[in-house]
Design a protein around this motif. Structure first.
Motif, mmCIF file in Angstrom:
data_model
loop_
_atom_site.group_PDB
_atom_site.id
_atom_site.type_symbol
_atom_site.label_atom_id
_atom_site.label_comp_id
_atom_site.label_asym_id
_atom_site.label_seq_id
_atom_site.Cartn_x
_atom_site.Cartn_y
_atom_site.Cartn_z
ATOM 1 N N TRP A 39 0.963 -1.110 0.027
ATOM 2 C CA TRP A 39 -0.091 -0.150 -0.026
ATOM 3 C C TRP A 39 0.844 1.170 0.051
ATOM 4 C CZ3 TRP A 39 -5.355 -0.699 -0.039
ATOM 5 C CH2 TRP A 39 -5.739 -2.029 0.370
ATOM 6 N N GLU A 40 0.508 2.403 -0.782
ATOM 7 C CA GLU A 40 1.113 3.640 -0.799
ATOM 8 C C GLU A 40 0.221 4.589 -0.827
ATOM 9 O OE1 GLU A 40 5.218 3.372 -2.768
ATOM 10 O OE2 GLU A 40 3.977 2.583 -4.153
ATOM 11 N N ILE A 41 0.574 5.781 -0.310
ATOM 12 C CA ILE A 41 -0.101 6.942 -0.712
ATOM 13 C C ILE A 41 0.496 8.216 -1.391
ATOM 14 C CG2 ILE A 41 -1.496 9.135 0.412
ATOM 15 C CD1 ILE A 41 -2.344 7.395 2.948
ATOM 16 N N TYR A 42 0.102 8.668 -2.222
ATOM 17 C CA TYR A 42 0.610 9.790 -3.054
ATOM 18 C C TYR A 42 -0.058 10.898 -3.070
ATOM 19 C CZ TYR A 42 4.404 6.390 -4.893
ATOM 20 O OH TYR A 42 5.253 5.657 -5.035
ATOM 21 N N PRO A 43 0.598 12.106 -3.051
ATOM 22 C CA PRO A 43 -0.102 13.395 -3.222
ATOM 23 C C PRO A 43 -0.457 13.616 -4.825
ATOM 24 C CG PRO A 43 1.880 13.784 -2.704
ATOM 25 C CD PRO A 43 1.835 12.273 -2.605
ATOM 26 N N GLU A 44 -1.159 14.450 -5.052
ATOM 27 C CA GLU A 44 -1.558 14.812 -6.619
ATOM 28 C C GLU A 44 -1.076 16.176 -6.600
ATOM 29 O OE1 GLU A 44 -3.566 12.009 -8.939
ATOM 30 O OE2 GLU A 44 -5.401 12.338 -7.558
ATOM 31 N N ASP A 45 -0.206 16.754 -7.846
ATOM 32 C CA ASP A 45 -0.303 18.109 -8.090
ATOM 33 C C ASP A 45 -0.460 18.401 -9.463
ATOM 34 O OD1 ASP A 45 1.758 16.498 -9.379
ATOM 35 O OD2 ASP A 45 3.689 17.668 -8.496
ATOM 36 N N TRP A 46 -1.112 17.766 -10.009
ATOM 37 C CA TRP A 46 -1.626 17.977 -11.585
ATOM 38 C C TRP A 46 -2.438 19.324 -11.677
ATOM 39 C CZ3 TRP A 46 -6.634 18.501 -10.577
ATOM 40 C CH2 TRP A 46 -7.475 17.491 -9.985
ATOM 41 N N TYR A 47 -3.106 19.736 -10.680
ATOM 42 C CA TYR A 47 -4.036 20.900 -10.381
ATOM 43 C C TYR A 47 -2.986 22.061 -10.435
ATOM 44 C CZ TYR A 47 -2.842 20.919 -5.544
ATOM 45 O OH TYR A 47 -2.495 20.850 -4.302
ATOM 46 N N ASN B 272 -4.249 6.421 9.263
ATOM 47 C CA ASN B 272 -4.081 7.716 9.467
ATOM 48 C C ASN B 272 -4.141 8.889 8.205
ATOM 49 O OD1 ASN B 272 -4.923 6.984 11.758
ATOM 50 N ND2 ASN B 272 -3.827 8.661 13.057
ATOM 51 N N THR B 273 -5.080 9.522 7.843
ATOM 52 C CA THR B 273 -4.798 10.247 6.505
ATOM 53 C C THR B 273 -3.640 11.387 6.925
ATOM 54 O OG1 THR B 273 -6.486 11.912 7.380
ATOM 55 C CG2 THR B 273 -7.580 9.934 5.978
ATOM 56 N N PRO B 274 -3.192 11.970 5.600
ATOM 57 C CA PRO B 274 -2.257 13.145 5.780
ATOM 58 C C PRO B 274 -2.621 14.142 6.362
ATOM 59 C CG PRO B 274 -2.352 11.949 3.462
ATOM 60 C CD PRO B 274 -3.588 11.432 4.272
ATOM 61 N N LEU B 275 -1.563 15.053 6.951
ATOM 62 C CA LEU B 275 -2.173 16.148 7.451
ATOM 63 C C LEU B 275 -2.487 17.699 6.804
ATOM 64 C CD1 LEU B 275 0.509 15.969 10.522
ATOM 65 C CD2 LEU B 275 -1.922 15.270 10.793
ATOM 66 N N LYS B 276 -1.608 17.365 5.548
ATOM 67 C CA LYS B 276 -1.977 18.311 4.673
ATOM 68 C C LYS B 276 -3.196 18.318 3.770
ATOM 69 C CE LYS B 276 0.700 21.129 1.405
ATOM 70 N NZ LYS B 276 2.338 21.085 0.442
ATOM 71 N N GLU B 277 -3.893 19.496 3.420
ATOM 72 C CA GLU B 277 -5.085 19.716 2.549
ATOM 73 C C GLU B 277 -4.720 19.360 1.234
ATOM 74 O OE1 GLU B 277 -9.027 22.565 2.042
ATOM 75 O OE2 GLU B 277 -7.191 23.279 2.777
ATOM 76 N N GLY B 278 -5.706 18.759 0.601
ATOM 77 C CA GLY B 278 -5.304 18.635 -0.970
ATOM 78 C C GLY B 278 -5.691 16.993 -1.464
ATOM 79 N N PRO B 279 -5.601 16.986 -2.791
ATOM 80 C CA PRO B 279 -5.984 15.551 -3.166
ATOM 81 C C PRO B 279 -4.836 14.594 -3.128
ATOM 82 C CG PRO B 279 -5.104 17.122 -4.946
ATOM 83 C CD PRO B 279 -5.084 17.932 -3.659
ATOM 84 N N TYR B 280 -5.232 13.286 -3.078
ATOM 85 C CA TYR B 280 -4.110 12.144 -2.570
ATOM 86 C C TYR B 280 -5.013 11.116 -3.635
ATOM 87 C CZ TYR B 280 -2.295 15.094 1.200
ATOM 88 O OH TYR B 280 -1.606 15.946 1.844
ATOM 89 N N ARG B 281 -3.945 9.924 -3.313
ATOM 90 C CA ARG B 281 -4.529 8.673 -4.046
ATOM 91 C C ARG B 281 -3.760 7.725 -3.113
ATOM 92 N NH1 ARG B 281 -6.648 8.338 -9.589
ATOM 93 N NH2 ARG B 281 -6.501 10.290 -10.464
ATOM 94 N N LEU B 282 -4.626 6.509 -2.585
ATOM 95 C CA LEU B 282 -4.309 5.338 -2.152
ATOM 96 C C LEU B 282 -3.899 4.179 -3.366
ATOM 97 C CD1 LEU B 282 -3.615 3.569 0.378
ATOM 98 C CD2 LEU B 282 -6.235 2.858 0.380
ATOM 99 N N PHE B 283 -2.801 3.664 -3.395
ATOM 100 C CA PHE B 283 -2.460 2.683 -4.284
ATOM 101 C C PHE B 283 -2.295 1.388 -3.609
ATOM 102 C CE2 PHE B 283 -1.258 6.587 -6.326
ATOM 103 C CZ PHE B 283 -1.320 6.320 -7.849
#
Length: 443
Positions: free
Chosen positions: A367-375, A404-415
């Motif tokens: 499992w991995e979580i990545y932030p998204e920065d396309w926006y 537990n979810t990330p602390l920073k606001e914004g879009p993410y994906r769980l892979f």
């Protein structure tokens, strides 16, 4: 008189032998010679004197696996590391269409600068003459997804483009020249035919492949030459793919992608069209584009997804012997990607992976979580893979975790990446958004 007759006879014999040898030399082309033959509208690509039907993949890695799957050709976009790519391809009996990258026609500041044009020309000439005798070389592709406008201000673009095509025809007449366009655009095809001298047109087509056969037929009154499909595959994010409320495109599981590759080829690729010289599945390898899994038939470790099996079936007509994990879908707090999952910072979340019925228990689940920065970049096809978010995952049951979810606001994906006993993988991801309710929580 007899002496003269003998002399004349010998002369005729020598002339006949000369003509025979001359014809033989003309017919026995060099081993590297590649050409396209047209017999009453049936186009055939010849390589080393024999018909060559391209079974292609867009990419430059995993060439051993490509050979095992029944593929025989790759298409690359530029000349970075070209010597190494050609060497590896030759070792595996793989042919290569080499891309010569050019600035898009809209960059008039480039095409109006003669010094830049001359520098580009000299660099391409050097590349052509270094590699033109390489046994793995199949043809040259001038530019990728260029637009071919009609307005007079693009005169310098056409001149630069045609100078390169002419250069290849002069310095390397043993290899055809193509260029690629995005989808089937009649204006591009008109201008290519009327204003250039390439040998065939190549198309990169994804969602629009559904209309490709009709497009070819409808425009055959004007253009009925040979072509390649240099990129085709599953729907890209730009192809009407559904997305979340915050604009994150929803990616199918690797299991669903494999089915779409096979279905799309069977229904929409004009494999038996006498003008079609072959097609290239996209992408053979691992590539970051929107996500690192969207188009990737492999992961960064060279592990295969089920789409490799689909490619094998396409090229050989037989199902491969490999088995693959089969993912149905993923849930976060019992919600799927289409449910617009909005969470709070540091919120405990349960994730659950649902495998298809009959799928064997995986050997490994990552499992991995990545932030998204396309926006931020305004570019859905983000080509830079972000750094993963450091996250502790706790297994609660088979194929279930909490985090537990990330602390920073914004879009993410769980892979998630699921590996079976033979090392093959399946992938899935779910987008979610971290929303901070008010200014007090931001502090």
């Amino acid at each position: 008189m007899g002496y003269i007759s003998v002399k004349i006879g010998k002369l005729f014999m020598l002339m006949a032998l000369f003509l025979f040898l001359g014809c033989s030399r003309k017919e026995n082309k060099p081993e590297a010679h590649v050409y396209i033959e047209n017999k009453e509208g049936k186009f055939t690509l010849y390589r080393a004197g024999a018909p060559y039907q391209i079974k292609g993949a867009s990419g430059f890695s995993e060439l051993e696996a490509l050979k095992e799957a029944g593929g025989n050709t790759i298409r690359i976009w530029d000349t970075v590391g070209l010597s190494s790519v050609l060497k590896k391809a030759n070792e595996n009996g793989i042919a290569v269409i080499v891309g010569l990258s050019l600035p898009e026609s809209q960059y008039l500041s480039f095409y109006d600068d003669q010094a830049k044009i001359d520098s580009q020309y000299k660099a391409i000439k050097k590349t052509i003459n270094i590699h033109k005798k390489d046994p793995a070389l199949l043809m040259w592709c001038v530019g990728n997804e260029l637009v071919f406008p009609v307005r007079p201000k693009y005169h310098n673009f056409y001149k630069a483009f045609n100078d390169i095509v002419e250069l290849i025809h002069q310095d390397d007449p043993d290899h055809p020249v193509t260029t690629t366009v995005l989808n089937f655009n009649q204006k591009d095809i008109f201008n290519i035919r009327m204003r250039t001298d390439i040998d065939l047109i190549s198309f990169n087509v994804f969602g629009a492949i559904k209309y490709f056969k009709k497009d070819l037929k409808d425009f055959s009154w004007f253009w009925n030459g040979p072509y390649l499909i240099t990129e085709w595959g599953i729907d890209g994010p730009w192809d009407g793919t559904r997305y979340t409320a915050w604009g994150a495109y929803i990616e199918p599981t690797s299991t669903k992608k494999a089915a779409q590759y096979k279905e799309r080829y069977d229904q929409y690729i004009p494999a038996h069209d006498p003008r079609n010289l072959g097609s290239f599945i996209f992408f053979w390898g691992q590539k970051q584009e929107t996500t690192h899994t969207w188009f990737s038939l492999f992961d960064e470790h060279g592990r295969k997804t089920e789409s490799v099996s689909a490619a094998t079936a396409i090229w050989t007509g037989k199902e491969g012997n490999d088995t693959f994990p089969k993912i149905n879908y993923m849930l976060l707090n019992k919600k799927g990607a289409y449910d617009n999952i909005i969470l709070k910072p540091n919120q405990p979340v349960n994730a659950e992976l649902l495998m298809e019925t009959g799928s064997l228990k995986p050997e490994k689940v990552e499992w991995e979580i990545y932030p998204e920065d396309w926006y931020r970049k305004g570019n859905v096809n983000n080509l830079v893979r972000p750094a993963a978010v450091s996250t502790k995952f706790n297994n609660t049951a088979d194929l279930q975790i909490t985090f537990n979810t990330p602390l920073k606001e914004g879009p993410y994906r769980l892979f998630v990446t699921v590996t079976n006993r033979n090392g093959n993988i399946a992938t899935s991801n779910t987008p979610f958004y971290i929303a901070i309710a008010d200014n007090n929580e931001k502090k």
